[in-house]
Design a protein around this motif. Structure first.
Motif, PDB file in Angstrom:
ATOM      1  N   HIS A   1      84.060 -61.939  68.651  1.00  0.00           N
ATOM      2  CA  HIS A   1      84.823 -60.848  69.267  1.00  0.00           C
ATOM      3  C   HIS A   1      86.327 -61.124  69.182  1.00  0.00           C
TER       4      HIS A   1
ATOM      5  N   ARG B   1      83.299 -51.014  69.094  1.00  0.00           N
ATOM      6  CA  ARG B   1      83.530 -50.735  70.514  1.00  0.00           C
ATOM      7  C   ARG B   1      83.385 -51.979  71.386  1.00  0.00           C
ATOM      8  N   GLY B   2      82.720 -53.001  70.883  1.00  0.00           N
ATOM      9  CA  GLY B   2      82.577 -54.229  71.655  1.00  0.00           C
ATOM     10  C   GLY B   2      81.392 -54.259  72.589  1.00  0.00           C
ATOM     11  N   ASP B   3      80.530 -53.225  72.547  1.00  0.00           N
ATOM     12  CA  ASP B   3      79.374 -53.231  73.444  1.00  0.00           C
ATOM     13  C   ASP B   3      78.138 -53.882  72.816  1.00  0.00           C
ATOM     14  N   SER B   4      78.297 -54.484  71.661  1.00  0.00           N
ATOM     15  CA  SER B   4      77.218 -55.253  71.032  1.00  0.00           C
ATOM     16  C   SER B   4      77.850 -56.487  70.391  1.00  0.00           C
TER      17      SER B   4
ATOM     18  N   TRP C   1      76.718 -55.488  64.803  1.00  0.00           N
ATOM     19  CA  TRP C   1      77.539 -54.465  64.156  1.00  0.00           C
ATOM     20  C   TRP C   1      77.549 -54.685  62.642  1.00  0.00           C
TER      21      TRP C   1
ATOM     22  N   THR D   1      66.264 -55.547  71.077  1.00  0.00           N
ATOM     23  CA  THR D   1      67.559 -54.963  71.453  1.00  0.00           C
ATOM     24  C   THR D   1      68.524 -54.969  70.273  1.00  0.00           C
TER      25      THR D   1
ATOM     26  N   GLN E   1      70.044 -51.750  68.041  1.00  0.00           N
ATOM     27  CA  GLN E   1      71.464 -51.508  67.797  1.00  0.00           C
ATOM     28  C   GLN E   1      71.745 -51.375  66.307  1.00  0.00           C
TER      29      GLN E   1
END
Length: 178
Positions: A12, A70-73, A78, A147, A151
């Protein structure tokens, strides 16, 4: 040469540094994940040339569209999604050049059971609908969690579970001895 500072950063953080203009950050992401993305592409496309092109396309797309993350995974999730989509795009563009039903995929002199089983599994996978095949490849072959696979495939977790269950049942039938 990658600086030790970048090697210690999380995925990240590296993506954020890339978005902020750091010229080396994305290179570190590539170095960390290129082998895993290659494995995903090769399993998806089953052709080294297509896989290589898809990995290249995927990383170029990720480089260019880093701002859309978006940073939610996880960053790897991604990247998986981008590489799988690049593979599927390339596969959709290919038109069959010959009828493969007349071709025996196994060498008649090859008596290695593991090769036969691998070919049987590939043949059975090819008979599954694309959604089931992709779910099984990601979850059962790449060891992704439901999960993460959801994604990557951009579907609900329940969809991945049901596709895996249906795919496994169909595979069991297809691989059942005659």
């Amino acid at each position: 040469m990658v600086t030790p500072d970048l090697q210690e950063r999380t995925d990240h953080e590296l993506l954020k540094l890339h978005q902020d203009g750091d010229a080396e950050a994305f290179g570190e992401l590539f170095r960390r994940h290129k082998d895993r993305m290659w494995a995903v592409a090769l399993r998806t496309a089953r052709d080294p040339e297509i896989a290589a092109d898809a990995v290249q396309d995927g990383f170029i797309n990720a480089f260019r569209r880093a701002g859309s993350f978006r940073g939610d995974s996880a960053v790897t999730t991604w990247l998986h999604r981008i590489v799988v989509n690049a593979c599927l795009d390339r596969l959709r563009r290919i038109k069959p050049t010959s009828d493969i039903t007349d071709i025996d995929p196994a060498d008649a002199r090859d008596h290695h059971r593991s090769v036969e089983v691998r070919l049987d599994v590939r043949e059975a996978l090819d008979q599954l609908p694309e959604g089931q095949k992709m779910a099984l490849v990601l979850v059962d072959m790449h060891g992704m969690s439901v999960t993460e696979a959801a994604q990557v495939l951009e579907v609900a977790e329940g969809t991945v579970k049901s596709r895996c269950a249906r795919g496994r049942a169909a595979m069991a039938q297809l691989l059942e001895p005659a």
